[in-house]
Design an enzyme around this catalytic site. Structure first.
Site, short mmCIF file in Angstrom:
data_model
loop_
_atom_site.label_atom_id
_atom_site.label_comp_id
_atom_site.label_asym_id
_atom_site.label_seq_id
_atom_site.Cartn_x
_atom_site.Cartn_y
_atom_site.Cartn_z
N HIS A 80 37.50 38.59 44.01
CA HIS A 80 37.88 36.99 43.81
C HIS A 80 38.69 36.12 44.37
O HIS A 80 39.52 36.44 44.08
CB HIS A 80 36.71 37.15 42.98
CG HIS A 80 35.80 35.68 43.45
ND1 HIS A 80 36.24 34.72 43.57
CD2 HIS A 80 34.47 36.18 43.75
CE1 HIS A 80 35.42 33.82 43.91
NE2 HIS A 80 33.71 35.46 44.13
N HIS B 271 31.67 39.21 52.20
CA HIS B 271 31.19 37.85 51.42
C HIS B 271 29.79 39.08 50.85
O HIS B 271 30.43 39.77 50.39
CB HIS B 271 30.34 36.69 52.66
CG HIS B 271 30.23 35.82 51.83
ND1 HIS B 271 30.33 35.45 50.40
CD2 HIS B 271 29.52 34.61 52.18
CE1 HIS B 271 30.04 34.33 50.51
NE2 HIS B 271 29.33 34.12 51.05
N ARG C 111 28.48 36.50 36.68
CA ARG C 111 27.21 37.29 37.15
C ARG C 111 26.56 38.87 36.89
O ARG C 111 25.49 40.01 37.02
CB ARG C 111 26.82 36.74 38.12
CG ARG C 111 27.08 35.68 38.75
CD ARG C 111 27.35 35.59 39.85
NE ARG C 111 28.82 35.52 40.78
CZ ARG C 111 28.85 35.26 41.85
NH1 ARG C 111 27.76 34.77 42.65
NH2 ARG C 111 29.92 35.87 42.54
N ASP D 211 28.96 41.81 43.14
CA ASP D 211 28.49 42.83 43.87
C ASP D 211 28.41 44.02 43.43
O ASP D 211 27.78 45.18 43.73
CB ASP D 211 28.91 42.76 45.50
CG ASP D 211 28.77 41.24 46.15
OD1 ASP D 211 27.43 41.25 46.39
OD2 ASP D 211 29.25 40.77 46.95
N SER E 282 29.27 30.96 53.31
CA SER E 282 27.72 30.69 52.53
C SER E 282 27.32 29.69 52.31
O SER E 282 27.11 28.82 53.29
CB SER E 282 26.79 31.17 52.27
OG SER E 282 27.05 32.09 50.81
N1 AMX Z 1 40.20 46.76 47.21
C1 AMX Z 1 41.88 46.56 47.72
N2 AMX Z 1 42.61 46.08 47.62
C2 AMX Z 1 42.42 44.13 47.06
C3 AMX Z 1 41.19 43.88 46.66
C4 AMX Z 1 40.41 45.26 46.57
N3 AMX Z 1 38.76 45.27 45.75
N4 AMX Z 1 41.05 42.68 46.81
C5 AMX Z 1 41.81 42.16 46.72
N5 AMX Z 1 42.55 43.25 48.03
C6 AMX Z 1 43.87 43.05 48.16
C7 AMX Z 1 43.95 41.93 48.95
O1 AMX Z 1 43.05 43.24 50.58
C8 AMX Z 1 44.74 41.21 49.97
O2 AMX Z 1 46.22 42.41 49.99
P1 AMX Z 1 47.32 42.53 52.00
O3 AMX Z 1 48.18 41.22 50.85
O4 AMX Z 1 47.85 43.34 51.88
O5 AMX Z 1 46.15 41.69 53.27
C9 AMX Z 1 46.01 42.15 47.94
O6 AMX Z 1 44.87 42.06 47.40
C10 AMX Z 1 46.18 40.39 47.49
O7 AMX Z 1 44.20 39.73 48.00
P2 AMX Z 1 43.89 38.98 46.68
O8 AMX Z 1 44.66 37.33 46.68
O9 AMX Z 1 43.86 39.03 45.53
O10 AMX Z 1 42.51 38.81 47.66
P3 AMX Z 1 41.62 37.98 48.79
O11 AMX Z 1 41.94 36.69 48.08
O12 AMX Z 1 42.57 37.87 49.61
O13 AMX Z 1 40.10 38.00 49.36
C11 AMX Z 1 38.66 39.30 48.70
C12 AMX Z 1 39.03 38.43 48.12
C13 AMX Z 1 37.30 39.15 47.24
C14 AMX Z 1 37.81 39.15 50.36
C15 AMX Z 1 38.58 40.92 47.90
O14 AMX Z 1 39.57 40.61 46.67
C16 AMX Z 1 38.00 41.66 48.80
O15 AMX Z 1 38.68 41.85 50.18
N6 AMX Z 1 37.33 42.68 47.84
C17 AMX Z 1 36.41 43.83 47.89
C18 AMX Z 1 35.41 42.96 48.57
C19 AMX Z 1 34.24 42.64 47.98
O16 AMX Z 1 33.80 43.05 46.62
N7 AMX Z 1 34.22 41.57 48.53
C20 AMX Z 1 32.85 41.01 47.70
C21 AMX Z 1 33.08 39.21 47.09
C22 AMX Z 1 32.60 38.10 46.56
C23 AMX Z 1 31.48 37.64 47.80
O17 AMX Z 1 31.84 37.23 48.10
N8 AMX Z 1 30.04 38.18 47.72
#
Ligand code: AMX
Length: 467
Positions: free
Chosen positions: A348, A302, A357, A404, A272
């Site tokens: 994250h 996000h 937060r 979140d 954002s």
């Molecule tokens: N549940 C399950 N698997 C997860 C996970 C979770 N909460 N967080 C990360 N992983 C997985 C990823 O999908 C990735 O899998 P892959 O290698 O098979 O593709 C692996 O773990 C490594 O990912 P990462 O390097 O730890 O995370 P990232 O930087 O690629 O992604 C984020 C970060 C936030 C998108 C991810 O942790 C996620 O999808 N979390 C759940 C959704 C969420 O809570 N989003 C809100 C973020 C905060 C915000 O912006 N509001």
């Protein structure tokens, strides 16, 4: 100090045609804030010029192939003044940690949530406002919150099944006709005056955001009929937003202030903030930039994660009832992975510890309503999930809760159960951060963004040649 703005009967009101002129800022605090910025800006501009002249050709860091594939992941690629994220300590607004802000920032209730208006002042100027300045900003934001009748009608015409974030983004975009920056740019304003022309827009976007957001809420959930009084002069920004949504307890006012403060800014690279900055770098005005920012925030990875997160907790309550236990949580996490989903609210891109937060929101819940079943569930998940996730998914970089993981449970406590709407609350908060940083982008004369790109084939060739 003068602000450049069209002559208007009321700040933020639709200006009369052909009335471009320079008029003094009406509100003393805003006039003072603008004066403070006018003193600060040349100093930071000077540092930037030194950087460019004396160090511009130095190599800052090497870039890995994976960082290119990962969307510039972790690369230092932006100058961003208002906040900085530490992987282990969380966000700092102008160098102040959230723990410190919770203790030191001015508040409306003694020892209570920081005043969002005070944090706006902090993000822009690096200082907390004094009591008089804070009170004046509260009044100023009220005066600037005017929404044109045609925008109100437009929002009321949106179908109820259109996502609240789509309605919010379109509603803010519809206010763009009021942009003072766009008017002045067309009139040929000099480059070094951009920030002054943008100052009013940035504050106006913040001021109008909660009202547009409340209109969206009213349109979707109350058929456009029951919007509480827009103007209640006793209320500050956070309390008034809660009031416009139909919530009038002191605890809800405090939660709203806390929510707004915690979600404002998270340095420049998140979707954002970056979308706002990228669009603004084309000299698109703050309404256009903010709408772009909201479109990014609406993505499930996000800002939409907060509604996903609450849904996930409610799945547990549905499945196991209110007498759930920790084994049920473990089972549901496994079930989530088995169905190919992520556990929302955990993980994250930058943080490697529990998001402060999250901690402050959980603390609010445990202090104000410790026996609430959903808050207890959030707390129990926090005890279980960080240990469990790495066992199931060893590649996860951060198994801790993010911003979140708690907000939905707090809002549910007060009966705000329209969880499709939660990201709109996030968007109103984000206005404070991204508008402050956009003002600084123009103050520093940052150029249009234009990173280079490469095809997969091209990257492969480059990479082979590096061996
Ligand atoms: N549940 C399950 N698997 C997860 C996970 C979770 N909460 N967080 C990360 N992983 C997985 C990823 O999908 C990735 O899998 P892959 O290698 O098979 O593709 C692996 O773990 C490594 O990912 P990462 O390097 O730890 O995370 P990232 O930087 O690629 O992604 C984020 C970060 C936030 C998108 C991810 O942790 C996620 O999808 N979390 C759940 C959704 C969420 O809570 N989003 C809100 C973020 C905060 C915000 O912006 N509001």
């Amino acid at each position: 100090m003068f602000s450049i703005r069209r002559a208007a009967t009321k700040m933020g009101a639709r200006p009369a045609k052909n009335s471009l002129q320079i008029i003094p800022s009406r509100n003393f605090a805003i006039h003072k804030l603008k004066g403070k910025l006018a003193e600060m800006i040349p100093v930071v501009q000077g540092r930037l010029n030194t950087l460019k002249k004396e160090h511009g050709d130095k190599v800052l860091e090497t870039v890995k192939v994976n960082q290119v594939i990962g969307g510039m992941r972790g690369m230092t690629g932006l100058v961003y003044e208002t906040s900085k994220l530490s992987a282990t300590e969380g966000i700092r607004y102008r160098g102040h940690s959230l723990d410190e802000i919770m203790k030191m920032a001015p508040s409306f209730v003694e020892g209570g949530s920081p005043a969002p208006e005070g944090i706006l002042w902090l993000l822009l100027s690096g200082e907390y406002p004094n009591k008089q300045e804070l009170d004046d900003v509260v009044i100023d934001l009220k005066e600037r919150s005017y929404i044109p009748e045609e925008t109100i009608e437009l929002i009321r015409s949106f179908p109820k099944n259109m996502h609240p974030m789509t309605q919010f983004s379109m509603g803010m975009l519809a206010c763009q006709s009021m942009s003072t920056f766009a008017q002045h740019y067309r009139a040929g304003i000099a480059k070094n005056k951009y920030w002054e022309a943008m100052f009013d827009d940035c504050i106006n976007v913040v001021a109008k955001s909660s009202k547009v957001a409340a209109l969206v809420f009213n349109n979707i959930y109350h058929d456009g009929k029951h919007l509480p009084e827009f103007f209640d002069d006793k209320l500050d920004f956070g309390a008034k937003y809660a009031h416009m949504l139909g919530y009038d307890s002191e605890d809800m006012y405090e939660l709203m202030r806390l929510y707004l403060v915690l979600h404002m800014d998270h340095e420049g690279g998140n979707v954002s903030a970056h979308a706002n900055r990228l669009v603004g770098s084309a000299l698109s005005d703050p309404y256009l930039s903010f709408s772009a920012s909201l479109n990014g925030l609406a993505g499930p990875l996000h800002g939409l994660a907060n509604q996903e997160c609450l849904r996930w907790y409610l799945e547990i309550l549905d499945k196991y009832g209110k007498h759930w236990n920790k084994d049920d949580i473990v089972e549901h996490v496994h079930h989530t992975f088995d169905s190919g989903r992520v556990v929302p609210g955990y993980g994250h891109a930058v943080l490697r510890k529990t998001d402060p937060r999250f901690t402050h929101q959980l603390e609010f819940g445990l202090t104000h309503f410790p026996t609430d079943n959903l808050i207890q569930l959030v707390n129990a998940c926090y005890e279980v999930i960080p240990e469990l996730l790495p066992k199931i998914k060893p590649s996860i970089a951060n198994p801790y809760p993010n911003v979140d993981a708690c907000s939905g449970a707090l809002l549910m406590h007060f009966g705000l159960n329209q969880f499709d709407y939660y990201t709109v609350l996030f968007g109103v908060s984000r206005a404070f951060g991204v508008m402050s940083s956009l003002l600084w982008d123009r103050a520093l004369g940052l150029p249009i963004e234009r990173p280079g790109s490469v095809t997969v084939e091209g990257l492969l060739e480059k990479a082979k040649n590096l061996d």
